[in-house]
Design an enzyme around this catalytic site. Sequence first.
Site, PDB file in Angstrom:
ATOM      1  N   ASP A  43       1.020  -0.963  -0.014  1.00  0.00           N
ATOM      2  CA  ASP A  43       0.075   0.048   0.010  1.00  0.00           C
ATOM      3  C   ASP A  43       0.916   1.174  -0.139  1.00  0.00           C
ATOM      4  O   ASP A  43       1.992   1.139   0.637  1.00  0.00           O
ATOM      5  CB  ASP A  43      -0.973   0.079   1.271  1.00  0.00           C
ATOM      6  CG  ASP A  43      -1.965   1.215   1.271  1.00  0.00           C
ATOM      7  OD1 ASP A  43      -3.059   0.987   0.603  1.00  0.00           O
ATOM      8  OD2 ASP A  43      -1.723   2.205   1.783  1.00  0.00           O
ATOM      9  N   GLU A  45       0.959   5.680   0.191  1.00  0.00           N
ATOM     10  CA  GLU A  45       0.297   6.897   0.495  1.00  0.00           C
ATOM     11  C   GLU A  45       1.183   8.261  -0.354  1.00  0.00           C
ATOM     12  O   GLU A  45       2.347   7.807  -0.597  1.00  0.00           O
ATOM     13  CB  GLU A  45       0.540   7.461   2.085  1.00  0.00           C
ATOM     14  CG  GLU A  45      -0.031   6.474   2.890  1.00  0.00           C
ATOM     15  CD  GLU A  45      -1.565   6.223   2.741  1.00  0.00           C
ATOM     16  OE1 GLU A  45      -2.159   7.317   2.173  1.00  0.00           O
ATOM     17  OE2 GLU A  45      -2.161   5.184   3.196  1.00  0.00           O
ATOM     18  N   HIS A 184      -5.466   5.038   6.486  1.00  0.00           N
ATOM     19  CA  HIS A 184      -4.552   5.775   5.328  1.00  0.00           C
ATOM     20  C   HIS A 184      -3.320   5.876   6.048  1.00  0.00           C
ATOM     21  O   HIS A 184      -2.415   6.801   5.358  1.00  0.00           O
ATOM     22  CB  HIS A 184      -5.388   7.281   5.245  1.00  0.00           C
ATOM     23  CG  HIS A 184      -6.583   7.139   4.798  1.00  0.00           C
ATOM     24  ND1 HIS A 184      -6.901   6.951   3.381  1.00  0.00           N
ATOM     25  CD2 HIS A 184      -7.856   7.437   5.275  1.00  0.00           C
ATOM     26  CE1 HIS A 184      -8.192   6.934   3.109  1.00  0.00           C
ATOM     27  NE2 HIS A 184      -8.744   7.068   4.359  1.00  0.00           N
TER      28      HIS A 184
END
Length: 602
Positions: A43, A45, A184
């Site tokens: 993942d 950001e 997040h």
Amino acid sequence: MSSPLPDSAAAPAPGPVAPIRGVQPSFDDLGTPLRDVTFCVVDLETTGGAPGDSGITEIGAVKVRAGELVGEFQSLVNPAEPIPPFIAVLTGITDLMVASSPRIGSVLPAFLEFARGCVLVAHNAPFDVGFLKHDSQVHGYDWPDFPVVDTALLARRVLTPDEVPNCKLGTLAKLFRATTTPNHRALSDARATVDVLHGLFERVGSLGVQTLEDLQTFSARVAPAVRKKRHLAESLPHAPGVYLFTDDRGEVLYVGKSKDLRTRVRSYFTASETRTRIGEMIGIASGVRGIECGTSLEAEVRELRLIAEHKPRYNRRSKFPERQHWLKVTVEPFPRLSLVKQVRDDDAGYLGPFSSRKTAERAMAALHEAFPIRQCTDRMSRTPRMSPCVLAEMGRCVAPCDGRIDIDGYAEFVAGLRTALVADPGPVVEALTRRIDLLSADERFEDAAVHRDRLGAFVRSSARMQRMASVTGCAEICAARRTEDGGWELHVIRRGRLAAAGIAQRGTDPRQYLEMLRASAETVLPGIGPVASASPEEIELVLRWLDQPGVRLVEMDGTWTCPISGAGRHLRRLDPPRSEEHRHPSERRQRRMRPVGPARVG
């Protein structure tokens, strides 16, 4: 790897046939079990939504295998640009936090090493993988060819709107009771995605998805009954060849070809196959027989012959090669043009074959425009005494019926017609062109279009027949082409028919191998007409292969020529120069092809 074609034109099982029953497949045949796959769930950001315009601020990854944690990777990244305020609020990552962090060019090597040999998993994978691939390219790192699984896409295929309102990571984490709540931040979101992945595995496992290959091709649009038939492909090799779908009675339902038999047949049981009639065929099929071929040309030829032999109900093309139409100059005192379905050994002139009666009739009309021979169907004696027809009154027939022209004078028109059929279509082209110009000048454009279609039907059919006759006139052509691994692709072509095919592997003597192919090749005797030895489709496949770059003529018994004044020279006028497929192959390859000598092969 010899692959000579048998004497039978379409034997049902020539060559090595992959058995369907009584075989214990290897694990490779069955695919890679999911429990043996290492997944790297990643993942990111970022500062925005587009690679190149935005930068990565954090990478998090979790490596799992058989449901067990193998390792984790996490690093903040300095994006070399300010983090937008709303992104900082969303992720909690500020400019101060990443000020002393490494740039992406320093983090990528460590991540790529961590993910080496894994299957990448991401929620909305195009986003994360897109950033990683872009930055790898910018910084000069080779991007491994990772298999990729997108949990968002998989969820949309498995879950229904009744279960979840959307397929966002937070929603799926709640559904599958993930131990980590997405917030997040890269590592937390990657951990949550691991639990979502395992939850989805439980769902698809009940639908028969047990391997990585099954997972990559899984779609809810594929009926379970169809998905269960994937085992039919397991005994097929990863090799070029022909496959035959059969039903419970052994009737052939469909014949196809592929460069990779197993991969192609497996695709019939996935969402990539959307043809309705093929879906119906898969529902009926109970077996698949594979015929491995040495070369792609052999596979194409075998496909044509098997379709012609079995006439499978789900194949649409090439099922009836015997349905041909020819124009014939009849053998009688005052010959005429006749539409026939068979070429006979009667010293008549022929033009064809035509794929449809309509095309043949157009070509016939073009010939009548240039040669005013009779169009009536009555047989005439040497001294006819009949009433002239309407065409004679209009000046469109020389009218041998009432004695206006004798046999010798009429024979001159017939001789010109025969020449136009096989050698020089110039008179027909000139007559039709003149007619088209006159009609266009009078603004009779629809009539001009009719004559244009007639001219096109004649010229194309004439060029096609001349090309085929040129190769069928050669008793034998032996040709070779280099393979990617340094071997030689060899074909023996006899009277336009593929008689043998094979691959001489690198390091072997290709000439010795070719002699073996010639000795075992199919015997092809001369026949009547330009397509007596093979179907027109097969001859055109052979011509197309001979015309490929790199093909070299090794041996030739006969003369491979095409008339200089033939129909091919008129095709450019009819068809703009998008290709040269109708020009004779020997003309196109004059400058670039050399005969293969002993010093050149091997």
